[in-house]
Enzyme design. Structure first.
Site, short mmCIF file in Angstrom:
data_model
loop_
_atom_site.label_atom_id
_atom_site.label_comp_id
_atom_site.label_asym_id
_atom_site.label_seq_id
_atom_site.Cartn_x
_atom_site.Cartn_y
_atom_site.Cartn_z
N GLU A 157 36.57 47.79 36.88
CA GLU A 157 38.02 48.38 36.71
C GLU A 157 37.81 49.79 37.47
OE1 GLU A 157 41.37 50.04 33.46
OE2 GLU A 157 39.41 49.22 32.75
N LYS B 41 43.95 45.07 31.62
CA LYS B 41 44.18 44.81 30.14
C LYS B 41 44.55 43.12 30.19
CE LYS B 41 43.93 47.89 27.36
NZ LYS B 41 42.34 47.64 27.61
#
Length: 676
Positions: free
Chosen positions: A470, A487
């Protein structure tokens, strides 16, 4: 020269024989190129061989107090032959007054001083130097005077309050390093701003290279105490996140380390250590502001030397979060300044050797370049990265399954009460290893869970081995902002059809899309504070990426930084990553402080670089094992968690925690602790 209304008062303190007088004289010579400088020696005012404490009192009242208000100091010398006060003397309030001697920075003086320099040297060396300087006259009184010094320091910890600490009796370049350290102190920066700094330039050498980062690290940095390896380890899928790997340490004439704890940044390099007592992001802005070097022609990577390391989650105190009480196990931030580095371009199969120059002679860099060239050539040979699986004890989890599910219900109650929309609840797995090679842990992790933002960091006894997919935030030298929150997670399955079905299920999951979109909105708001109006855009929404152990839902938010905006403040505004807090960020972090029973440390923070060109690349610290050397081996910790919404099914959230831990645990040959 014009005399300042009030001089800068700089104390040079240290025990007898530490080298105070020599350093003071040399500092005065350097500073007189830009300022009027006077020097005061405390040995001129001590009233006899038992006069340390009364001498400090005289110094504060007769010398320091008047100078602090811009007045001439009138004081009496001590007549050592007569054993009484001698003639009256005067010290003018010039631009800078250097106050040298034992006790120059005593507790009564410190509130009147602008900076304190403490010189530290071993006792045997101090004794030899003092007796060599003062001869037989001092010899009978050494122990007598040393006892007074010991009594004073037992009740007055000058060393802890010193702004600059110097290892005594260093080489001829030390005074210039001390001047550079003084320029970094916020209290002096404005008054010393016109002191010229050396112009910096970056030299880049390009070599053909097989992309064997492991071999290069082993050859160049295996013995470094402070090193950073930012590793795009999934090179089978090359894009802007996977193209480059960066290897560097704090070696060379420009190398330094920075450690931030509780409001103070400690900078160490060579014989000089500097303490900056101000918030971390304010310090970062001061050392990183502007673009002191240009990007070399035809060099494609954003990193052009600069700072590398991690920012811990507890820095949230500087961006609206509360300060968690209790001692931290790790620094709030640890960085190195790399004045030289190796950058691997996995797309072009080349290595770039970067070195920083300030125009002064630098034989050490030429030696390093020869070593680096040789290492690049050897890296083309076969290198065995298939090391044995590291050994460690079984992991335990801070929260039992029952406890974690109860916290999920508490988080959902907060959501229903309107205090949050999404709570990113985390827990921690811990273990101990009697024998461990941290870089071997990372080799196992990068082999089993390659990722675009993988990394290995070593800061003395602290090691991080991460496989993060990420991106937290990137800023190009031209000011292009990008955030890519994750997410939504599903495990990879061995059967292709079942795996594809699970990916498809994630793509269509209303709950995961809702989680992702909430964080996208949060980041759009974070970036908008420093972006050119109208430039914030979501260029990718809820896309699914597949990695070795997981499928992830990812979005991309782009913006253009305002030309007048501070890059460090833009990072602070978005820190910590919204994907690791939930939304809204401030109130949700307060909920997390109540639910989580320990600090997160590096986990949930950021890892990456701050380039001298103004470019930055930071990833989120997830899928990261933190290893801390203790007397008997290493203590290990792994942070894991997930986003809680009103629709979350507690049992499913616990399963997601297990999924996220799988890659790191597998690298250690371990499994998630049995549910209790």
């Amino acid at each position: 020269m014009t005399v300042s209304p009030r001089p800068l008062l700089i104390a040079i303190d240290g025990l007898s024989g530490a080298g105070k007088t020599t350093l003071t004289v040399e500092l005065a010579v350097l500073l007189r190129a830009h300022f009027s400088v006077n020097v005061f020696h405390l040995e001129d005012i001590y009233p006899g061989w038992d006069g340390l404490r009364p001498g400090m009192e005289r110094y504060v009242s007769d010398v320091l107090a008047p100078l602090h208000t811009g007045q001439v100091a009138a004081w009496r010398t001590w007549d050592w032959e007569a054993g009484d006060d001698g003639p009256l003397r005067y010290t003018e309030p010039s631009d800078v007054v250097l106050l040298e001697g034992v006790g120059a920075a005593c507790s009564a003086a410190r509130s009147l001083l602008d900076a304190v320099i403490w010189i530290d040297a071993a006792e045997d060396l101090r004794c030899r130097m003092a007796l060599a300087r003062d001869g037989d006259a001092y010899a009978p009184f050494w122990d007598r005077w040393a006892e007074q010094e010991e009594q004073w320091l037992s009740a007055d910890d000058v060393t802890a309050d010193a702004d600059v600490v110097v290892k005594g009796h260093q080489g001829p370049g030390t005074p210039a390093l001390v001047v550079e350290a003084l320029l970094e102190l916020p209290a002096l920066a404005g008054r010393l701003s016109h002191v010229p700094r050396p112009a910096l330039s970056v030299r880049v050498e390009k070599l053909p290279a097989r992309n064997n980062a492991s071999a290069l690290f082993a050859a160049l940095y295996a013995e470094s105490d402070h090193t950073v390896w930012l590793d795009s380890s999934n090179t089978h899928e090359l894009n802007d996140r996977n193209r480059f790997s960066i290897l560097a340490d704090d070696g060379g004439p420009h190398g330094r380390t920075a450690r931030h704890d509780g409001g103070t940044t400690v900078l160490a390099g060579g014989p000089v250590t500097v303490r900056i007592r101000e918030p971390f992001f304010r310090w970062l802005n001061a050392v990183w502001a502007g673009a002191p070097v240009e990007t070399p022609p035809d060099y494609p990577c954003g990193f052009t030397l600069g700072w590398l390391g991690y920012l811990g989650y507890e820095l949230k105190r500087e961006s609206g979060g509360a300060d968690r009480a209790g001692p931290a196990r790790t620094p709030d931030a640890s960085l190195i300044f790399a004045g030289r580095a190796v950058v691997l371009d996995h797309l072009a199969d080349v290595a770039y050797l970067l070195t920083l120059s300030d125009g002064r002679p630098d034989d050490d860099t030429e030696v390093w370049l020869n070593c680096a060239r040789s290492a690049v050539l050897r890296a083309a040979e076969t290198f065995d990265d298939n090391l044995p699986v590291p050994e460690c004890g079984d992991f335990t989890v801070r929260d039992t399954r029952e406890d974690y599910l109860a916290k999920i219900l508490s988080a959902q109650n907060e959501i229903r009460a309107g205090n949050s929309y999404e709570v990113c609840l985390t827990t921690e797995l811990t273990a101990h290893a009697d024998r461990l090679e941290p870089v071997q842990v990372y080799s196992s992790l990068r082999r089993g869970s390659p990722a675009p933002f993988a990394n290995y960091l070593r800061f003395g006894d602290l090691h991080l081995a991460g496989s993060s997919p990420e991106r937290f935030l990137s800023i190009t030298a031209e000011g292009a902002l990008r955030a890519e929150p994750i997410k939504g997670t599903r495990p990879r399955l061995a059967h292709p059809e079942a795996d594809a079905a699970l990916r498809h299920e994630l793509e269509r999951s209303p709950k995961d899309r809702a989680e992702n979109i909430m964080i996208v909105d949060l980041l759009r708001n974070d970036l908008s504070h420093f972006a050119v109006p109208g430039t914030v855009a979501v260029s990718r929404l809820c896309a699914v990426e597949s990695y070795t152990t997981v499928h992830q839902m990812v979005s991309t938010i782009d913006a253009q930084l305002r030309p007048d905006a501070s890059r460090a403040e833009a990072i602070a505004a978005a820190f910590p990553a919204g994907s690791m807090t939930g939304a809204p960020k401030i109130s949700t972090m307060e909920i997390l402080d109540r639910l989580e029973t320990g600090p997160r440390g590096p986990y949930s923070g950021a890892v990456g670089y701050f380039s001298l060109t103004g470019a930055v690349e930071l990833s989120v610290v997830i899928r990261t094992l933190v290893m801390h050397r203790v007397d008997a081996g290493f203590d290990l910790s792994l942070g894991v968690g997930g986003a809680i919404t009103a629709d979350s099914v507690p049992g499913d959230e616990w399963d997601e925690v297990r999924t996220k831990a799988h890659g790191v645990l597998t690298a250690l040959g371990k499994q998630f602790p049995a549910d209790t």
